[in-house]
Scaffold this active site. Sequence first.
Site, PDB file in Angstrom:
ATOM      1  N   HIS A 169       0.822  -1.218   0.000  1.00 35.25           N
ATOM      2  CA  HIS A 169       0.000   0.000   0.000  1.00 35.25           C
ATOM      3  C   HIS A 169       0.853   1.265   0.000  1.00 35.25           C
ATOM      4  CE1 HIS A 169      -3.104  -2.786   0.955  1.00 35.25           C
ATOM      5  NE2 HIS A 169      -2.701  -2.984   2.198  1.00 35.25           N
ATOM      6  N   HIS A 188      -6.634  -4.382  -1.071  1.00 33.35           N
ATOM      7  CA  HIS A 188      -5.969  -5.660  -0.859  1.00 33.35           C
ATOM      8  C   HIS A 188      -6.164  -6.617  -2.027  1.00 33.35           C
ATOM      9  CE1 HIS A 188      -5.976  -4.126   3.232  1.00 33.35           C
ATOM     10  NE2 HIS A 188      -5.000  -4.956   3.480  1.00 33.35           N
TER      11      HIS A 188
END
Lengths: 330, 330
Positions: free
Chosen positions: A56, A217
Amino acid sequence: MKKFIGFVDDLVPDACAGLAMAHPELLVLNPAPLYVHRRQPKQGRVAVVSGGGSGHEPLHVGYVGSGMLDAACVGHIFTSPTPSQITSAIEEADTGAGCLLVVKNYDGDVMNFEMAAEIASSRHKIETVIVGDDIETAGTGDRRGRRGVAGTLIVEKLLGAAAERGMTLAELKNLGDGLAPRIRSMGVALTGVAVPHTQRTTFALGPSEMEMGVGIHGEPGHSREPFSDADTIVRHLSETVFNDIARTAGKALLFVNGLGGTPPAELYLAYNTAHRFMVNYGLRIERSLVGTYATSLDMQGLSVTLAFLSDEEFSLWDSPVATGALRWGC
Amino acid sequence: MKKFIGFVDDLVPDACAGLAMAHPELLVLNPAPLYVHRRQPKQGRVAVVSGGGSGHEPLHVGYVGSGMLDAACVGHIFTSPTPSQITSAIEEADTGAGCLLVVKNYDGDVMNFEMAAEIASSRHKIETVIVGDDIETAGTGDRRGRRGVAGTLIVEKLLGAAAERGMTLAELKNLGDGLAPRIRSMGVALTGVAVPHTQRTTFALGPSEMEMGVGIHGEPGHSREPFSDADTIVRHLSETVFNDIARTAGKALLFVNGLGGTPPAELYLAYNTAHRFMVNYGLRIERSLVGTYATSLDMQGLSVTLAFLSDEEFSLWDSPVATGALRWGC
């Protein structure tokens, strides 16, 4: 799968090492257990600690420095850091005023941060703020509630600035919890992501398909739709976010975030549409952020985040920050 | 071709409009002829004006603001702005102390900026600095010489800071020309780029191929090679850049730039290798920059830039800057 990656197991520690080498004046890498912490902690300040799976970036490691996070724990790709990483980071970061944990709302993260808080609580005062800004998992009956996505950056910036100003742990907890209904995000993906460890794409999209309501995700969104054009897509994101948020006043922060593989020109183009939409709906966009700040590896996609902030919160947003990925002011 | 783009002809003006709306306190969009200029010009300061084709964002429009560029002209994708765009921008930006043009070394850009300078010279004092930091077109007998790529950002930052401090036009020209041999870049691409107007990819790469020595206009590089791994690739870039540069001292700025579709984690991983390489060769990396700063649409790729700077030039690098894409200091 062509990526700028070597041995897959080295990806996360090597990327963190690169970050630390690029910003030696701001942060320090702790290689084992893996976390990044602020080079010069401010004594007496409540420590703000976050973390989560990697993939991320720059979230969260890129936000360690002055005026934002004191430490960030980094798990494997899309995998929570372990409780021992988190307790070590708390140990490192807490200078005596306590520690505020900022946790994205995912089962693994929530569980591991909770366990760490319990373990560390004998020696540290700890509070936790859970961030769940995503609109798409709400209202679907999903018991887990809203996921934490790009809006996490806003929570971390405001809490970090407030801690820097001397706010107490209880006040920070209160501020963080109060932000929850006023920050909403929604994302769209044009591609799935290929997870390096498996070499498999989490979901595959055809040449005319897009995935609406994705998280960060690599999980699918809530619906697969025919790809249209930027204006139509961004209007839909903006409208959904606008309708879902608790509107407290006319003044907002508007944030267009790239999910990893989307170039700046497309993000600015999207911002153009999102801004016009919000202004047409009578909002005053007081501040903005456009860029690649919370990613899902190299996913081609973007998210729109809207946040209603008070004047005091805008002042926290404006206050100086010096981190790897966010930097302004003195 | 799925991109966050609507009508192709609106891409450039709409992206510029988005930028201007996101940063209204810093810059102003002039829609026709298309250029972006600083909201509050500093009287008596030499105006630093740049520009080029679009598709390289945030270069150059993202660097308009205080402490860097006073105006940037934006052409169509990969196409030089017209002389009339450039003369209008000069007219807008020059407050009386003259105007320094920063131009990437490409035939079209050099020609159009030259024509504009000639037209504007009856009313403005003008000097031009040509940036050619790319290593790959040098030594190949190419009469056009080195292309201007990511190193352009460094030239624009230093010249903008020097202008802000009150340096005269002649001094700025001298500073800019002196930087030339001390900044070198080299890029690699894992994908070609699809140009929106033609819907065609400028060059196609197989699943195990990469293109070494690419510029930022989608042109092929100097050799197609089998894809290896990040460490090998970045070492090769670093070594080539290191061997090509005029080394003046032990202190350098190291810059890893994403070409549009490469996520931050991979850039930090690449920085890790580049930094270690340079340190092993005895260099002291005094400053660093890692991010997506000069792109070729959504190309997956990166470049490594090395710059040897004097203490005075490092001080210019550090001095405050507030633009859309680069911001630090007060």
